[in-house]
Design a protein around this motif. Structure first.
Motif, PDB file in Angstrom:
ATOM      1  N   GLU A 266       0.851  -1.188   0.000  1.00 57.02           N
ATOM      2  CA  GLU A 266       0.000   0.000   0.000  1.00 57.02           C
ATOM      3  C   GLU A 266       0.887   1.238   0.000  1.00 57.02           C
ATOM      4  OE1 GLU A 266      -3.215   2.461   2.683  1.00 57.02           O
ATOM      5  OE2 GLU A 266      -2.588   0.485   3.351  1.00 57.02           O
ATOM      6  N   ILE A 267       0.670   2.098  -0.999  1.00 56.99           N
ATOM      7  CA  ILE A 267       1.390   3.355  -1.100  1.00 56.99           C
ATOM      8  C   ILE A 267       0.369   4.473  -1.116  1.00 56.99           C
ATOM      9  CG2 ILE A 267       2.955   4.771  -2.483  1.00 56.99           C
ATOM     10  CD1 ILE A 267       3.908   2.145  -3.771  1.00 56.99           C
ATOM     11  N   ARG A 268       0.501   5.415  -0.181  1.00 60.00           N
ATOM     12  CA  ARG A 268      -0.390   6.574  -0.138  1.00 60.00           C
ATOM     13  C   ARG A 268       0.437   7.829  -0.329  1.00 60.00           C
ATOM     14  NH1 ARG A 268      -3.062   5.548   5.132  1.00 60.00           N
ATOM     15  NH2 ARG A 268      -1.799   7.326   5.660  1.00 60.00           N
ATOM     16  N   VAL A 269      -0.060   8.721  -1.151  1.00 58.63           N
ATOM     17  CA  VAL A 269       0.621   9.992  -1.383  1.00 58.63           C
ATOM     18  C   VAL A 269      -0.328  11.112  -0.984  1.00 58.63           C
ATOM     19  CG1 VAL A 269       1.682  11.497  -3.083  1.00 58.63           C
ATOM     20  CG2 VAL A 269       1.956   9.027  -3.275  1.00 58.63           C
ATOM     21  N   GLU A 270       0.124  11.970  -0.083  1.00 57.47           N
ATOM     22  CA  GLU A 270      -0.626  13.159   0.295  1.00 57.47           C
ATOM     23  C   GLU A 270       0.113  14.338  -0.307  1.00 57.47           C
ATOM     24  OE1 GLU A 270      -1.295  13.296   4.523  1.00 57.47           O
ATOM     25  OE2 GLU A 270      -1.489  11.129   4.576  1.00 57.47           O
ATOM     26  N   GLY A 271      -0.517  15.037  -1.218  1.00 54.75           N
ATOM     27  CA  GLY A 271       0.142  16.114  -1.934  1.00 54.75           C
ATOM     28  C   GLY A 271       0.459  15.674  -3.349  1.00 54.75           C
ATOM     29  N   VAL A 272       1.354  16.390  -3.985  1.00 52.49           N
ATOM     30  CA  VAL A 272       1.711  16.103  -5.379  1.00 52.49           C
ATOM     31  C   VAL A 272       3.070  15.428  -5.417  1.00 52.49           C
ATOM     32  CG1 VAL A 272       2.176  17.137  -7.622  1.00 52.49           C
ATOM     33  CG2 VAL A 272       0.361  18.052  -6.201  1.00 52.49           C
ATOM     34  N   LEU A 273       3.158  14.353  -6.161  1.00 54.40           N
ATOM     35  CA  LEU A 273       4.388  13.583  -6.299  1.00 54.40           C
ATOM     36  C   LEU A 273       5.147  14.042  -7.534  1.00 54.40           C
ATOM     37  CD1 LEU A 273       5.958  11.223  -5.084  1.00 54.40           C
ATOM     38  CD2 LEU A 273       4.597   9.700  -6.504  1.00 54.40           C
ATOM     39  N   GLY A 274       6.481  14.094  -7.454  1.00 54.44           N
ATOM     40  CA  GLY A 274       7.296  14.539  -8.576  1.00 54.44           C
ATOM     41  C   GLY A 274       7.548  13.450  -9.595  1.00 54.44           C
ATOM     42  N   GLU A 275       7.800  12.206  -9.158  1.00 51.19           N
ATOM     43  CA  GLU A 275       8.101  11.114 -10.071  1.00 51.19           C
ATOM     44  C   GLU A 275       7.811   9.794  -9.379  1.00 51.19           C
ATOM     45  OE1 GLU A 275      11.773   9.871 -12.955  1.00 51.19           O
ATOM     46  OE2 GLU A 275      12.271  10.551 -10.947  1.00 51.19           O
ATOM     47  N   LEU A 276       7.350   8.806 -10.158  1.00 47.30           N
ATOM     48  CA  LEU A 276       7.045   7.490  -9.610  1.00 47.30           C
ATOM     49  C   LEU A 276       7.520   6.415 -10.573  1.00 47.30           C
ATOM     50  CD1 LEU A 276       5.634   5.683  -7.506  1.00 47.30           C
ATOM     51  CD2 LEU A 276       3.508   6.052  -8.751  1.00 47.30           C
ATOM     52  N   LYS A 277       8.319   5.471 -10.050  1.00 44.77           N
ATOM     53  CA  LYS A 277       8.788   4.321 -10.830  1.00 44.77           C
ATOM     54  C   LYS A 277       8.530   3.067 -10.015  1.00 44.77           C
ATOM     55  CE  LYS A 277      12.623   6.696 -13.027  1.00 44.77           C
ATOM     56  NZ  LYS A 277      14.080   6.734 -13.215  1.00 44.77           N
ATOM     57  N   THR A 278       7.933   2.063 -10.648  1.00 43.51           N
ATOM     58  CA  THR A 278       7.697   0.799  -9.975  1.00 43.51           C
ATOM     59  C   THR A 278       7.631  -0.319 -11.011  1.00 43.51           C
ATOM     60  OG1 THR A 278       6.217  -0.417  -8.499  1.00 43.51           O
ATOM     61  CG2 THR A 278       5.183   1.153  -9.990  1.00 43.51           C
ATOM     62  N   ASP A 279       7.916  -1.533 -10.572  1.00 45.18           N
ATOM     63  CA  ASP A 279       7.791  -2.668 -11.478  1.00 45.18           C
ATOM     64  C   ASP A 279       6.429  -3.341 -11.325  1.00 45.18           C
ATOM     65  OD1 ASP A 279       8.306  -3.741  -8.975  1.00 45.18           O
ATOM     66  OD2 ASP A 279      10.028  -4.924  -9.594  1.00 45.18           O
TER      67      ASP A 279
END
Length: 104
Positions: free
Chosen positions: A40-53
């Protein structure tokens, strides 16, 4: 600024996240431990970059999103590269998908 929470661990002020082979890297710094199973990944606000497999569902990303699976997001300031389908809002860059592409 955003706060990213990954399996209960919070990273305030984080701008970029990479999760590859269960290893988490926040803003270029490798984190202790590994992840397995459904994460589980939660982001509060704006994320700059996301990389995942894996597949990912996220809100607003100012940079790019790269995922080995499907991507579902609100909007992306850069491009989206997905091994699966893409379902998203506005994307300012290119969208490359192994499956279908649906823009809201």
């Amino acid at each position: 600024m955003s706060t990213i929470t990954i399996d209960g661990r919070s990273f305030p002020g984080a701008r970029s996240v990479s999760i590859i082979n269960g290893r988490v890297t926040i803003d270029g710094v490798p984190q202790d431990g590994t992840l397995s199973g459904v994460v589980e990944i939660r982001v509060e606000g704006v994320l700059g970059e996301l990389k995942t497999d894996a597949s990912v569902s996220c809100g607003q990303v100012t940079g790019s999103v790269s995922a080995g699976g499907s991507v579902r997001c609100e909007g992306v300031g850069g491009g989206v590269n997905a091994g699966g389908s893409v379902n998203c809002g506005d994307v300012r860059g290119m969208v490359v998908a192994g499956g279908s592409v649906r823009r809201a």
